[in-house]
Write an enzyme that holds these catalytic residues in place. Sequence first.
Site, PDB file in Angstrom:
ATOM      1  N   LYS A   1     194.916  51.215  -1.837  1.00 26.37           N
ATOM      2  CA  LYS A   1     195.258  49.927  -1.250  1.00 26.37           C
ATOM      3  C   LYS A   1     196.706  49.609  -1.611  1.00 26.37           C
ATOM      4  O   LYS A   1     197.107  49.743  -2.761  1.00 26.37           O
ATOM      5  CB  LYS A   1     194.302  48.850  -1.779  1.00 26.37           C
ATOM      6  CG  LYS A   1     194.228  47.626  -0.907  1.00 26.37           C
ATOM      7  CD  LYS A   1     192.933  46.859  -1.126  1.00 26.37           C
ATOM      8  CE  LYS A   1     192.995  45.537  -0.370  1.00 26.37           C
ATOM      9  NZ  LYS A   1     191.719  44.839  -0.360  1.00 26.37           N
TER      10      LYS A   1
ATOM     11  N   GLU B   1     176.332  37.897   2.028  1.00 23.85           N
ATOM     12  CA  GLU B   1     176.060  36.472   1.895  1.00 23.85           C
ATOM     13  C   GLU B   1     174.564  36.198   1.880  1.00 23.85           C
ATOM     14  O   GLU B   1     174.090  35.299   1.173  1.00 23.85           O
ATOM     15  CB  GLU B   1     176.735  35.708   3.041  1.00 23.85           C
ATOM     16  CG  GLU B   1     178.263  35.663   2.956  1.00 23.85           C
ATOM     17  CD  GLU B   1     178.991  36.941   3.382  1.00 23.85           C
ATOM     18  OE1 GLU B   1     178.330  37.845   3.956  1.00 23.85           O
ATOM     19  OE2 GLU B   1     180.210  37.048   3.164  1.00 23.85           O
TER      20      GLU B   1
ATOM     21  N   ARG C   1     176.474  33.827   7.695  1.00 27.35           N
ATOM     22  CA  ARG C   1     175.752  35.079   7.453  1.00 27.35           C
ATOM     23  C   ARG C   1     174.495  34.901   6.609  1.00 27.35           C
ATOM     24  O   ARG C   1     173.712  35.835   6.473  1.00 27.35           O
ATOM     25  CB  ARG C   1     176.683  36.076   6.737  1.00 27.35           C
ATOM     26  CG  ARG C   1     177.717  36.727   7.605  1.00 27.35           C
ATOM     27  CD  ARG C   1     177.062  37.720   8.532  1.00 27.35           C
ATOM     28  NE  ARG C   1     178.003  38.283   9.466  1.00 27.35           N
ATOM     29  CZ  ARG C   1     178.725  39.378   9.240  1.00 27.35           C
ATOM     30  NH1 ARG C   1     178.631  40.000   8.086  1.00 27.35           N
ATOM     31  NH2 ARG C   1     179.537  39.827  10.150  1.00 27.35           N
TER      32      ARG C   1
HETATM   33  N1  HTL Z   1     182.508  38.082   4.105  1.00 29.44           N
HETATM   34  C1  HTL Z   1     182.441  38.521   5.378  1.00 29.44           C
HETATM   35  C2  HTL Z   1     181.117  38.585   6.085  1.00 29.44           C
HETATM   36  N2  HTL Z   1     183.532  38.900   6.030  1.00 29.44           N
HETATM   37  C3  HTL Z   1     184.729  38.863   5.419  1.00 29.44           C
HETATM   38  N3  HTL Z   1     185.785  39.231   6.143  1.00 29.44           N
HETATM   39  C4  HTL Z   1     184.851  38.432   4.093  1.00 29.44           C
HETATM   40  C5  HTL Z   1     183.694  38.036   3.474  1.00 29.44           C
HETATM   41  C6  HTL Z   1     186.179  38.282   3.385  1.00 29.44           C
HETATM   42  N4  HTL Z   1     186.919  39.543   3.321  1.00 29.44           N
HETATM   43  C7  HTL Z   1     188.030  39.852   4.094  1.00 29.44           C
HETATM   44  S1  HTL Z   1     188.604  41.392   3.748  1.00 29.44           S
HETATM   45  C8  HTL Z   1     187.429  41.655   2.562  1.00 29.44           C
HETATM   46  C9  HTL Z   1     186.588  40.542   2.436  1.00 29.44           C
HETATM   47  C10 HTL Z   1     185.506  40.431   1.447  1.00 29.44           C
HETATM   48  C11 HTL Z   1     187.394  42.938   1.759  1.00 29.44           C
HETATM   49  C12 HTL Z   1     187.077  44.110   2.611  1.00 29.44           C
HETATM   50  O1  HTL Z   1     187.104  45.267   1.815  1.00 29.44           O
HETATM   51  P1  HTL Z   1     187.222  46.675   2.513  1.00 29.44           P
HETATM   52  O2  HTL Z   1     188.707  46.728   3.074  1.00 29.44           O
HETATM   53  O3  HTL Z   1     187.027  47.699   1.474  1.00 29.44           O
HETATM   54  O4  HTL Z   1     186.312  46.728   3.672  1.00 29.44           O
HETATM   55  P2  HTL Z   1     190.092  46.800   2.242  1.00 29.44           P
HETATM   56  O5  HTL Z   1     190.605  45.396   2.133  1.00 29.44           O
HETATM   57  O6  HTL Z   1     190.989  47.631   3.062  1.00 29.44           O
HETATM   58  O7  HTL Z   1     189.826  47.420   0.929  1.00 29.44           O
HETATM   59  C13 HTL Z   1     188.704  39.023   5.066  1.00 29.44           C
HETATM   60  O8  HTL Z   1     188.281  37.950   5.383  1.00 29.44           O
HETATM   61  C14 HTL Z   1     189.951  39.483   5.673  1.00 29.44           C
END
Ligand code: HTL
Length: 655
Positions: A280, A363, A391
């Site tokens: 990242k 969630e 959710r």
């Molecule tokens: N809960 C839900 C259902 N959707 C989102 N988008 C979130 C919480 C908040 N959220 C993000 S980005 C993210 C979260 C928890 C992390 C995603 O991790 P991943 O990707 O490993 O999939 P990475 O960032 O590249 O490591 C946003 O709201 C943008």
Amino acid sequence: MSLLDHISTSADVARLRREQLPQLAAELRAEIIDVCAETGGHLASSLGAVELTVALHYVHDSLRDRIVWDVGHQTYGHKILTGRRNRMRRIRQRGGPAGFTTSSESPHDALTVGHASTSLAAALGMALARDARAAPYDVVAVIGDGALTGGMALAALNTIGHVKPRMTIVLNDNEMSISENVGALNEFMRRLQVQPWLRRAESRGKAALRDVWAPLAEFGSRAKKATRRFFDPASNNPFHAMGLRYVGPIDGHDVEQIAFYLAHIRELDGPTMLHLLTRKGKGYDVAEADPITWHGASRYDASNPVAAGKGYQWSDAFGDAAVALTEHDDRVWVITPAMREGSGLVRYSKAHPERYIDVGIAEDVAVTTAAGLALRGEKPIVAIYSTFLQRGYDQVIHDVALESLDVVFAIDRAGLVGADGMTHQGVFDMAYLRPIPNLSIAMPKDAVELRSLLKGALERGGPVAVRWPRGSVVAAPEVAVEAWPAVRWGSWEVVAGPGDPADAVAVVLAFGVTLGYALAAVGAATDVTVVNARFLKPLDEDLLARWAGAGVPIVTVEDHVLAGGLGAAVTEFLADVGLDARIRRLGIDDAHVPHGDPAQQHEELGYGVRGIADAVAELRGRGWQRSAVPAPGPAGRAVADDGVLDAVSASSALR
Ligand code: HTL
Ligand code: MG
């Protein structure tokens, strides 16, 4: 020579020679760093996906094939490569591109998204549709390790492994969600190291890698043994157990290698997961060193990047209150679905690790785990954003409210959220929570009232939702929990103007952000009353009946959809008790609101200072006139062609 200057679609990438891909990746990375310096945004995730993005567009055509990005926050590179480079300098701002993939924004975006864990099910549907029509395109889902913690993603894998449609699943594994990723699956993935023999082949060069691949891809009987090792590196690989072909893990920053695998996988039948190990923030020192801070960056100076301080936020007020409440009562817990930083829980997670749990992006699990805790006498607080509680809706009704369990929903980001836009607006929660029996809903006007409401919720028992907006707030003075003032449950308070209906020409019922607008709108007028309508449920029925009964016209103001919110609740109550009040309801009228500046949007949508002042002037001047309602614009429309707020035409300035 710049390669990027000549690229506006996948076909332009595909024309490059394979050896040119690393240069394109380098240019793309620099461009993303520049763009985010100007606008802020999801920098670290997009940087980590640069090589993957270039490889995807080299092998696949995003106009023909369907590339389904999960969450969509890692797609700045994808947007730059697909004709949106010039507009990127306004990403997440009014009129600019959205921060996530949005199918109405570009035909290259397969899915409108922003919430996590949806890509696999959506891609499954697309693959089924393709096969039903014998259509000639590929479906590729790209999912992060964080997004893979969501139940929806895992359930979709279960179906994909059973139905086995031809599709590529790229697992972009950087060991991070917004904070460190959690979960048993995550721990398992840490044990999957790049296979030593594969690393040897890699170090001998791409040619050797190709030699290895050829027999593997054929699945010929002679190659079967070798194949098994490659596709099934650990005998207990859960992806394999779920019916997927598994390839990897491979280095997710070697663009040629990723392209090589993608090209071969698309020739295979059935679903194949390609596991990439990425970093990242890759390629930008500050973001690599602190991917949590740079997950969502504010604007910065690209040559000397320093993360902007945010000041004291509502989330901090909640986090501080939660620490104090847990010290006061050791039955209090806090559960977060992957939002430690956003929900203000960094301090709490360190102060009370034994009462804190991050369940991942799940969630539904957060809510039902709280139900379980409550059933055993604990007092859980579910810290959750308004948009993400969507959710866990069935869980709120079925697992918590039916038996009126002691669960507090601490709802952050209630109201318009700004840059995250349409997918993240917290403007539905009151409407979806209000019909649930046994559940109270409240919104504080400041950090002191926030504390009191949380304390009251825990003392009172039963399910309670306390909601607050995104943004800053004045910190409450440090005072022992015992001394936090009690708020009479269901009571509103007159905060300005006459306390006696006989002296008022109008009353404005507002709460949260809109309370400040109401006070500003009323200004020095001495004959208009402003009420902090801090409880949506129960309503302060006595106060309402008194003012409506005295014939005082009412304005309700909410940073929320009108359907099912405060204005609706007030109107329903008055109708039920037979009081015929003159009433204007200000709020969002049946529209999805895109990204932009919330304060500006509140004004445009007619519930800012101006809208309230107009409504009050109208009521006091000429009385109630239905004809004053402007003709509604196209209902339910979202982003106009230029992305500018279209809902303005359907503004609720007068109602
Ligand atoms: N809960 C839900 C259902 N959707 C989102 N988008 C979130 C919480 C908040 N959220 C993000 S980005 C993210 C979260 C928890 C992390 C995603 O991790 P991943 O990707 O490993 O999939 P990475 O960032 O590249 O490591 C946003 O709201 C943008
Ligand atoms: Mg991740």
